[in-house]
Design a protein around this motif. Structure first.
Motif, short mmCIF file in Angstrom:
data_model
loop_
_atom_site.label_atom_id
_atom_site.label_comp_id
_atom_site.label_asym_id
_atom_site.label_seq_id
_atom_site.Cartn_x
_atom_site.Cartn_y
_atom_site.Cartn_z
N HIS A 205 15.49 33.26 62.42
CA HIS A 205 14.03 33.27 62.44
C HIS A 205 13.51 32.52 61.22
CE1 HIS A 205 13.93 36.46 59.40
NE2 HIS A 205 12.61 36.35 59.36
N HIS A 206 12.24 32.10 61.27
CA HIS A 206 11.71 31.30 60.18
C HIS A 206 10.22 31.51 60.01
CE1 HIS A 206 10.54 28.64 63.58
NE2 HIS A 206 9.51 28.35 62.80
N TYR A 207 9.75 31.20 58.80
CA TYR A 207 8.32 31.15 58.49
C TYR A 207 8.04 29.96 57.60
CZ TYR A 207 7.40 35.82 60.33
OH TYR A 207 7.26 36.91 61.17
N TYR A 208 6.95 29.26 57.90
CA TYR A 208 6.37 28.30 56.97
C TYR A 208 5.37 29.07 56.10
CZ TYR A 208 8.17 24.70 60.12
OH TYR A 208 8.98 23.90 60.90
N PHE A 209 5.06 28.53 54.93
CA PHE A 209 4.07 29.19 54.09
C PHE A 209 3.30 28.18 53.26
CE2 PHE A 209 7.54 28.73 51.10
CZ PHE A 209 6.94 28.55 49.86
N TYR A 394 13.08 41.24 67.57
CA TYR A 394 12.46 41.09 66.26
C TYR A 394 12.44 39.61 65.91
CZ TYR A 394 13.32 46.11 65.88
OH TYR A 394 13.35 47.45 66.12
N GLY A 395 11.36 39.17 65.26
CA GLY A 395 11.29 37.78 64.84
C GLY A 395 11.45 36.80 65.98
N MET A 396 10.94 37.13 67.17
CA MET A 396 10.99 36.27 68.36
C MET A 396 12.40 36.12 68.93
SD MET A 396 7.73 35.40 68.45
CE MET A 396 7.49 33.94 69.47
N ARG A 397 13.35 36.92 68.46
CA ARG A 397 14.73 36.79 68.94
C ARG A 397 15.23 38.14 69.44
NH1 ARG A 397 16.14 31.44 69.19
NH2 ARG A 397 18.30 31.80 68.58
N GLU A 398 15.90 38.12 70.59
CA GLU A 398 16.47 39.34 71.14
C GLU A 398 17.70 39.74 70.32
OE1 GLU A 398 16.80 42.54 72.49
OE2 GLU A 398 15.38 41.49 73.79
N THR A 399 17.74 41.00 69.89
CA THR A 399 18.88 41.48 69.10
C THR A 399 19.92 42.18 69.97
OG1 THR A 399 17.91 43.66 68.67
CG2 THR A 399 17.33 41.87 67.15
#
Length: 738
Positions: A205-209, A394-399
């Motif tokens: 997962h990732h975030y820009y800031f 979580y975080g757009m990804r299936e765990t």
């Protein structure tokens, strides 16, 4: 006489002004659940916001799933993403830490702050309320304060006089995960942008800031995968920048940090749109007002101040997740990892559905349906993009962490309650697909062949998966019926009875079976198992899972032979005390024990209400009171288990009102015993529904009689439609069981 009257008038005016000034947010204590195993965080956020800016004092292991635990006495910094009450360590993106001097770029050891840039602190210096957190960082003599908008974290740091005051941005930092890609780029003397990508419990997962400082920095020290330099652009896995400047004594420096899943430009837009100025107190006040608007939909008259704190903190925790992913302009990185612009409103992630389908989503559907609708549309958009509804995402990804397809009951419940914001035909195809196409936790061909998941074919959690799937099948059947799909209604209705195939009548307990129909042997019904242990149950044992038939309690009772035998077995569950259940060390979620009942874990949450269905509401009243008295306390260690994204809190909210959604999609709530003297619900349709518990006290915990708008209720449930009409639900409480 006139003087006394005037003085009395002044006194009453003064008291009234104090009462009027009291805000509901004043009763919220974000520190509740930050000790023991609550796994909550104390920092600042908005309802369902993208940003949760909160202190981190640990990053690894069960203790630090939220990044914060009360027992730790040092702070690493303030990161911008956190999960509330989960059993897995994750998030902690984009760490900010105010410092003094040229310090090591490593955080250092929790027990020795001299080894890194950590700072010691005291719990006495902490203060938290909805949308606000502050603490004194003792090693630097810096007062740190944070607040938030949906997409922006706002920091205010008050420094002593220094020629080397600084703010560190650390992209190596994460809670339970590792940075796989990152960069920081200086735009000008007050603005930096960057990105953090990581892998851990969430595989990617990732975030820009975008971070903007109120005071221009005069020096930049860089750290790029081990090398310290003065570069103003760094990239790698261990990317950090220290921005330095001079400060006068008690000078405040502000930092605004906006996130985006889409792009740098998205983060900048979010920053400019949500926090254009530099008034920290104004942002805090606006966020507090947002919280009070949400909290004001429920008004309570509590038995004491502690109960009021517990109630409104539960309400607060129930409004933290899932979390926003779309920018102010609608762009976001989707579940297919491509850039999208939402045409249907805000999108959300962080769905802990194995937990939250039980009470949290039914609560949102009742009181905050506009939010629940957005969550349902997010689930359906996920299916549109990648062909799967979320399970534990979580975080757009299936765990694939948990079992069942519990987006199904959430979608069906919204549909049956009249949500018209989504296409019912598309929604039905999505839930039917979930229950018929194989995925990591369901091999449907074997399920259809045997009528259960055999433990020698479906190697782990076979009994729990069978029970959970029976409920999801029932949910699909109800939507099929509503859409006049008769053949599919019959198919899924038949599958909803498969729970009976793992019930061992000789023991009156559920039990694993192999593909030949043989019961598992040897078999210890007390042994706790989960996926990692390879057993037949998910975070529990046979005693805790036998009752997991939410949709057909009458059928479950019939399998016991009579209501009397059913109640006798339930009594055994609550009265059997074993000091150390086998497997407990490997399954830490099983907490809050009353006998073998485990309130700290979700499969137990509806069990107390089964007594009411079986004709023993007095036992329901006794157990609910014990749970309230022991497991929900207004202290840091007041939660007996993981809050699990609001599910534990939603149980409390419903049970305080005197009813609970045993079958979440049925539109019926099983009546228990209210724990609060009066609750007023401001319903989304404009009506008000008042619940009164007359003569409620420590001794008067039993229900003598119930009236809805003056008419007696003789059944064990109340309907959704009855609540939505508004009116008065009145309980007459007594000290004698009826």
């Amino acid at each position: 006489m006139k003087i006394k009257t005037w003085l009395l008038f002044l006194l009453l005016t003064w008291v009234n002004s104090i009462l009027m000034a009291q805000k509901l947010s004043d009763y919220v204590d974000p520190f509740i659940g930050t000790a023991f195993t609550g796994h909550t965080y104390p920092g600042a956020t908005t309802p369902f916001g993208m940003v949760q800016v909160s202190p981190d004092n640990g990053t690894d292991g069960w203790k630090f799933c939220s990044g914060y635990h009360t027992d730790s006495k040092s702070i690493i910094g303030f990161s911008h993403t956190h999960l509330s009450g989960t059993g897995a360590a994750e998030m902690g993106d984009i760490l900010i830490m105010p410092v003094i001097g040229d310090l090591p770029f490593q955080a250092g050891e929790e027990t020795d702050t001299s080894t890194g840039y950590r700072s010691s602190f005291s719990n006495e210096s902490e203060k938290a309320s909805p949308g606000y957190y502050r603490v004194k960082l003792d090693d630097y003599n810096i007062l740190a304060e944070v607040t938030a908008t949906p997409r922006v974290g706002c920091h205010r740091y008050t420094y002593p006089a220094s020629t080397k005051a600084g703010i560190l941005i650390d992209l190596e930092h994460g809670i339970g995960d590792k940075t796989t890609e990152s960069y920081i780029r200086v735009v000008d003397a007050q603005t930096v942008v960057g990105k953090r990508r990581s892998s851990g419990f969430i595989d990617d997962h990732h975030y820009y800031f975008c971070a903007r400082f109120s005071k221009p920095f005069t020096r930049v020290r860089s750290y790029e995968d081990g090398e310290i330099s003065n570069s103003q652009y760094v990239s790698g896995k261990l990317t950090k920048l220290l921005f330095q400047f001079a400060t006068g004594d008690q000078e405040s420096v502000l930092v605004k940090v906006a996130l985006s899943t889409a792009s740098e430009k998205g983060a900048i837009k979010n920053l400019d749109a949500e926090v254009p100025g530099w008034d920290f107190d104004q942002v805090h006040a606006q966020t507090e007002e947002v919280w009070n608007n949400y909290l004001s939909r429920i008004e309570i008259k509590a038995m004491d101040e502690g109960q009021k704190r517990s109630y409104y903190t539960s309400l607060y925790h129930a409004l933290l997740m899932p979390n926003l992913v779309t920018d102010v302009d609608g762009f976001y990185t989707g579940w297919d990892q491509k850039l999208h612009k939402s045409e249907t409103g805000e999108m959300y992630t962080n769905f802990s559905l194995w937990d939250t389908y039980r009470a949290l989503h039914p609560f949102l559907a009742l009181i905050y349906p506009e939010i629940n609708s957005k969550l349902v549309k997010s689930m359906l958009e996920r299916h549109r993009q990648v062909g799967l509804l979320p399970t534990n995402e979580y975080g757009m990804r299936e765990t694939w962490c948990m079992i069942g397809n519990h987006a199904v009951p959430v979608i069906v419940d919204a549909f049956l309650k009249g949500d018209t914001s989504f296409d019912p035909g598309f929604a039905y195809e999505a839930i039917r697909h979930a229950q018929t196409f194989d995925h990591n936790k369901a091999d449907w061909s074997n399920y259809d062949r045997y009528g259960y998941f055999p433990f020698d074919v479906s190697s782990v959690e076979s009994v729990s998966r069978t029970l959970e799937s029976s409920y999801d099948d029932y949910c699909v059947a109800q939507m099929a019926k509503a859409l006049n799909r008769e053949e599919e209604y019959r198919f899924f209705s038949k599958r909803s009875t498969y729970y009976k195939n793992v019930y061992d009548k000789s023991l009156m307990l559920v039990r694993g079976r192999d593909s030949q129909g043989n019961w598992r042997s040897p078999f210890n019904p007390f042994s706790l198992t989960s996926e990692s242990e390879g057993g037949d149950f998910t975070e529990g044992n046979a005693w805790q899972w036998t009752w997991h038939v939410q949709h057909d309690v009458e059928g479950l009772i019939d399998m016991f032979g009579s209501k009397e035998q059913f109640v006798t077995k339930l009594n055994t569950l609550f009265e059997t005390n074993i000091d150390d259940l086998p497997g407990h060390e490997a399954v830490p979620d099983v907490t809050g024990l009353i006998g073998l009942y485990a309130h700290g874990n979700e499969p137990s949450h509806h069990i107390a209400y089964l007594y009411s269905i079986a004709g023993r509401p007095d036992r329901t009243a006794e157990i609910i009171r014990e749970i309230f008295d022991r497991f929900y306390l207004p202290d840091r260690d007041g939660l007996v288990g993981n809050d699990d994204c609001g599910q534990m809190s939603a149980w409390y909210i419903f049970s305080a009102m005197g009813f609970y959604p045993v079958d979440p999609i049925s539109g019926k709530y099983v009546i228990g015993a209210p724990q609060v003297p009066e609750i007023i619900l401001s319903l989304p349709n404009g009506n008000r529904f008042t619940i009164k518990a007359n003569r409620l006290s420590e001794k008067n915990k039993y229900v003598k009689a119930i009236h809805l708008n003056g008419k007696p209720i003789e059944s064990y449930s109340i309907k959704y439609e009855e609540i939505m009409k508004g009116g008065l639900l009145e309980f007459q409480m007594t000290n004698k069981p009826r």
